[in-house]
Write a protein that holds these residues in place. Structure first.
Motif, PDB file in Angstrom:
ATOM      1  N   ARG A  78      -0.687   7.615  -3.315  1.00 10.04           N
ATOM      2  CA  ARG A  78      -0.458   6.974  -2.010  1.00 10.04           C
ATOM      3  C   ARG A  78      -0.086   8.003  -0.932  1.00 10.04           C
ATOM      4  NH1 ARG A  78       1.410   3.948  -6.087  1.00 10.04           N
ATOM      5  NH2 ARG A  78       0.406   1.913  -6.341  1.00 10.04           N
ATOM      6  N   PRO A 115       4.068   8.603   0.769  1.00  8.64           N
ATOM      7  CA  PRO A 115       4.422   7.852   1.979  1.00  8.64           C
ATOM      8  C   PRO A 115       5.857   8.108   2.436  1.00  8.64           C
ATOM      9  CG  PRO A 115       4.429   6.416   0.060  1.00  8.64           C
ATOM     10  CD  PRO A 115       3.858   7.721  -0.394  1.00  8.64           C
ATOM     11  N   PRO A 116       6.071   8.154   3.750  1.00  7.72           N
ATOM     12  CA  PRO A 116       7.445   8.256   4.263  1.00  7.72           C
ATOM     13  C   PRO A 116       8.193   6.969   3.927  1.00  7.72           C
ATOM     14  CG  PRO A 116       5.888   7.904   6.075  1.00  7.72           C
ATOM     15  CD  PRO A 116       5.072   8.057   4.830  1.00  7.72           C
ATOM     16  N   VAL A 117       9.491   7.088   3.713  1.00  2.26           N
ATOM     17  CA  VAL A 117      10.272   5.933   3.276  1.00  2.26           C
ATOM     18  C   VAL A 117      11.602   5.930   4.035  1.00  2.26           C
ATOM     19  CG1 VAL A 117      11.184   7.188   1.261  1.00  2.26           C
ATOM     20  CG2 VAL A 117      11.063   4.694   1.193  1.00  2.26           C
ATOM     21  N   LEU A 141       4.220   1.945  -5.943  1.00  2.00           N
ATOM     22  CA  LEU A 141       4.753   2.619  -7.138  1.00  2.00           C
ATOM     23  C   LEU A 141       6.064   1.962  -7.582  1.00  2.00           C
ATOM     24  CD1 LEU A 141       4.243   5.050  -9.033  1.00  2.00           C
ATOM     25  CD2 LEU A 141       5.566   6.472  -7.469  1.00  2.00           C
ATOM     26  N   TYR A 142       6.733   1.297  -6.651  1.00  2.00           N
ATOM     27  CA  TYR A 142       8.044   0.708  -6.939  1.00  2.00           C
ATOM     28  C   TYR A 142       8.084  -0.815  -6.814  1.00  2.00           C
ATOM     29  CZ  TYR A 142       9.757   5.488  -6.607  1.00  2.00           C
ATOM     30  OH  TYR A 142       9.968   6.814  -6.813  1.00  2.00           O
ATOM     31  N   PHE A 160      15.620  10.857  -8.254  1.00  2.00           N
ATOM     32  CA  PHE A 160      15.764   9.508  -7.692  1.00  2.00           C
ATOM     33  C   PHE A 160      14.435   8.779  -7.849  1.00  2.00           C
ATOM     34  CE2 PHE A 160      18.482  12.353  -5.158  1.00  2.00           C
ATOM     35  CZ  PHE A 160      19.704  11.863  -5.579  1.00  2.00           C
ATOM     36  N   GLY A 161      14.461   7.612  -8.461  1.00  2.00           N
ATOM     37  CA  GLY A 161      13.222   6.864  -8.695  1.00  2.00           C
ATOM     38  C   GLY A 161      12.252   7.750  -9.456  1.00  2.00           C
ATOM     39  N   LYS A 162      11.029   7.875  -8.958  1.00  2.00           N
ATOM     40  CA  LYS A 162      10.033   8.761  -9.581  1.00  2.00           C
ATOM     41  C   LYS A 162       9.901  10.054  -8.795  1.00  2.00           C
ATOM     42  CE  LYS A 162       8.093   4.715 -11.641  1.00  2.00           C
ATOM     43  NZ  LYS A 162       7.227   3.560 -11.476  1.00  2.00           N
ATOM     44  N   GLY A 163      10.951  10.378  -8.032  1.00  2.00           N
ATOM     45  CA  GLY A 163      10.974  11.632  -7.282  1.00  2.00           C
ATOM     46  C   GLY A 163      10.800  11.434  -5.791  1.00  2.00           C
ATOM     47  N   ARG A 206       0.842  -1.204   0.000  1.00  2.00           N
ATOM     48  CA  ARG A 206       0.000   0.000   0.000  1.00  2.00           C
ATOM     49  C   ARG A 206       0.875   1.253   0.000  1.00  2.00           C
ATOM     50  NH1 ARG A 206      -3.300  -3.203   3.363  1.00  2.00           N
ATOM     51  NH2 ARG A 206      -2.523  -2.306   5.303  1.00  2.00           N
ATOM     52  N   LEU A 257       8.203   9.546  -0.566  1.00  2.00           N
ATOM     53  CA  LEU A 257       8.105   9.290  -2.006  1.00  2.00           C
ATOM     54  C   LEU A 257       7.114  10.266  -2.609  1.00  2.00           C
ATOM     55  CD1 LEU A 257       7.730   5.385  -2.050  1.00  2.00           C
ATOM     56  CD2 LEU A 257       9.817   6.725  -2.354  1.00  2.00           C
ATOM     57  N   LYS A 258       7.430  10.818  -3.785  1.00  2.00           N
ATOM     58  CA  LYS A 258       6.436  11.630  -4.500  1.00  2.00           C
ATOM     59  C   LYS A 258       5.466  10.660  -5.149  1.00  2.00           C
ATOM     60  CE  LYS A 258       7.411  15.614  -6.426  1.00  2.00           C
ATOM     61  NZ  LYS A 258       8.074  16.796  -7.063  1.00  2.00           N
ATOM     62  N   ASP A 259       4.293  10.518  -4.563  1.00  2.00           N
ATOM     63  CA  ASP A 259       3.293   9.575  -5.053  1.00  2.00           C
ATOM     64  C   ASP A 259       1.929  10.044  -4.557  1.00  2.00           C
ATOM     65  OD1 ASP A 259       1.689   7.473  -5.769  1.00  2.00           O
ATOM     66  OD2 ASP A 259       2.942   5.911  -4.875  1.00  2.00           O
ATOM     67  N   PHE A 312      13.381  -7.778   4.936  1.00  2.00           N
ATOM     68  CA  PHE A 312      13.302  -6.323   5.085  1.00  2.00           C
ATOM     69  C   PHE A 312      12.616  -5.955   6.404  1.00  2.00           C
ATOM     70  CE2 PHE A 312      10.834  -2.404   4.484  1.00  2.00           C
ATOM     71  CZ  PHE A 312      11.892  -1.528   4.322  1.00  2.00           C
ATOM     72  N   ILE A 337      16.096   2.852  -5.187  1.00  2.00           N
ATOM     73  CA  ILE A 337      15.928   4.291  -5.423  1.00  2.00           C
ATOM     74  C   ILE A 337      17.204   5.055  -5.072  1.00  2.00           C
ATOM     75  CG2 ILE A 337      14.568   6.333  -4.789  1.00  2.00           C
ATOM     76  CD1 ILE A 337      12.233   4.367  -4.139  1.00  2.00           C
ATOM     77  N   TYR A 363       4.399   1.313  -0.950  1.00  2.00           N
ATOM     78  CA  TYR A 363       5.463   1.355  -1.954  1.00  2.00           C
ATOM     79  C   TYR A 363       5.060   0.725  -3.286  1.00  2.00           C
ATOM     80  CZ  TYR A 363       7.849   2.457   2.367  1.00  2.00           C
ATOM     81  OH  TYR A 363       8.200   3.021   3.562  1.00  2.00           O
ATOM     82  N   LEU A 394      14.438  -0.739  -2.605  1.00  2.00           N
ATOM     83  CA  LEU A 394      13.613  -0.465  -3.781  1.00  2.00           C
ATOM     84  C   LEU A 394      14.443   0.038  -4.964  1.00  2.00           C
ATOM     85  CD1 LEU A 394      10.590   1.227  -1.921  1.00  2.00           C
ATOM     86  CD2 LEU A 394      10.573  -1.033  -2.996  1.00  2.00           C
ATOM     87  N   ALA A 412      14.468   1.069   3.019  1.00  7.65           N
ATOM     88  CA  ALA A 412      13.505   0.862   1.934  1.00  7.65           C
ATOM     89  C   ALA A 412      14.001   1.522   0.649  1.00  7.65           C
ATOM     90  CB  ALA A 412      12.130   1.395   2.317  1.00  7.65           C
TER      91      ALA A 412
END
Lengths: 226, 226
Positions: free
Chosen positions: B134, B137-139, A113-114, B91-94, A109, B129-131, A124, B149, A111, B147, B143
């Motif tokens: 969702r 979400p903090p990452v 997007l990745y 980085f990744g999708k931002g 839910r 994550l720029k999403d 993990f 990134i 992550y 992922l 992670a």
């Protein structure tokens, strides 16, 4: 003995000698009658769920004891659905520590997007705060340190123990052809030297296990396993 | 030049020489007409907000240049509300990288069980994550690594740069009697050696600044500051 705490899936009593007695209930967490180990509400009551959870917990805690991995476990009485444990102080107001082998549930839910559903994750580890009101927010190593919940050194111990215990459970399940997707632990400081140790339980109620790609319900897991 | 991307607060054009032109718009992020630097929607349009944001951005990026801190900045044209920058790969999708000096906003919404509103935080860094789908979400560091990134080594660089730049902004604001509560940055890999560098902007639209305990609106900040 005195009732100290009534939890979602167990009640906690203080014994005269200072140890604690955990009474496993037949309630499991979930939403709308569907089991979800990550849920904050009691989703359903299943006859025998308490004893089933305790049997698995006893099995795993005794393996951990043999391996010298610290836990709060002393002994268990299956008939009474109770487990005797050493007193433990939780970190802050309680943490949940998750060890993931496949991308499902809240990981997906967050992550999605990745990550692909079911993607392999290499033991993990992530930590969430136990805080129903704020939907158990994920918390970083830096935040745990800054909020005074867990030092950086303690985090390293916690993460290593989580992966070690997760791998023990994964291997035991694998012996029965069952695959562990993720598992949720609680830890605390136990004894005079405040050793970081596994507390609470290891049962179907806090893991997602699959056989041949099919999810196994907690009660079913206990039957297949023991 | 070609329009490459239409963002919430700026449009991005590719120039013939391979550099990019950012056009600052008068839209700012927020919810229901109230400015919120953490919001994912355009909350309101304020006449002059684009140029005001660009003036602050130019001011800060030129200070960073003097200090040898890597950014994508080349130059700015205030009249046109445009800034020329080197191409950068996100980085990744931002990602959004937040540096916090006081507990407000999403920090408090997540960690309110442990933190008091307005409590001092020592340049605390967190990444989301720029999403939009969702809710950003903090990452965690782990992670980001898992992922694919950001590596652990890149995370160290990102965190150190974030604190360094945050502290520059905080000191510049303090010279005018303004206190920085938190600020949000974007980073990317710039140039042939893929150096980690600050991208996007530094303006009222991505920080919370206070004077004598009163929140300063982005446009007001630019007036007070320059």
């Amino acid at each position: 003995m005195k009732l100290r705490y009534t939890g979602k899936t167990k009640d906690v009593y203080e014994l005269e000698n200072g140890n604690y007695l955990l009474e496993f209930k037949d309630d499991v967490t979930g939403v709308d009658g569907v089991f979800d180990p990550g849920a904050n509400t009691v989703g359903l009551t299943m006859e025998g769920a308490g004893r089933a959870g305790l049997r698995l917990t006893k099995f795993f805690f005794e393996i951990l004891k043999e391996k010298g991995i610290p836990t709060h476990y002393i002994d268990a009485d299956i008939d009474q659905a109770t487990m005797t444990v050493r007193p433990a102080a939780v970190f802050g107001k309680g943490l949940e520590v998750i060890c993931r082998y496949r991308a499902v549930g809240s990981f997906l839910r967050r992550y999605g997007l990745y990550a692909q559903e079911g993607q392999h994750l290499d033991a993990f580890v992530e930590v969430t705060l136990k805080d129903d009101e704020r939907q158990d927010p994920p918390v970083s190593e830096d935040a745990l340190d800054m909020l005074g919940i867990l030092s950086k050194d303690e985090y390293k111990v916690l993460k290593a123990l989580t992966q070690q215990i997760g791998n023990v459970v994964k291997e035991e399940l694998a012996k029965k052809g069952i695959e562990l997707y993720d598992i949720k632990f609680e830890f605390g400081r136990v004894g005079e030297d405040k050793q970081i140790a596994l507390i609470d339980e290891i049962s179907g109620g806090n893991m997602r296990a699959y056989k041949d790609g099919e999810y196994i319900e907690p009660l079913e897991l206990e039957k297949m396993f023991l």
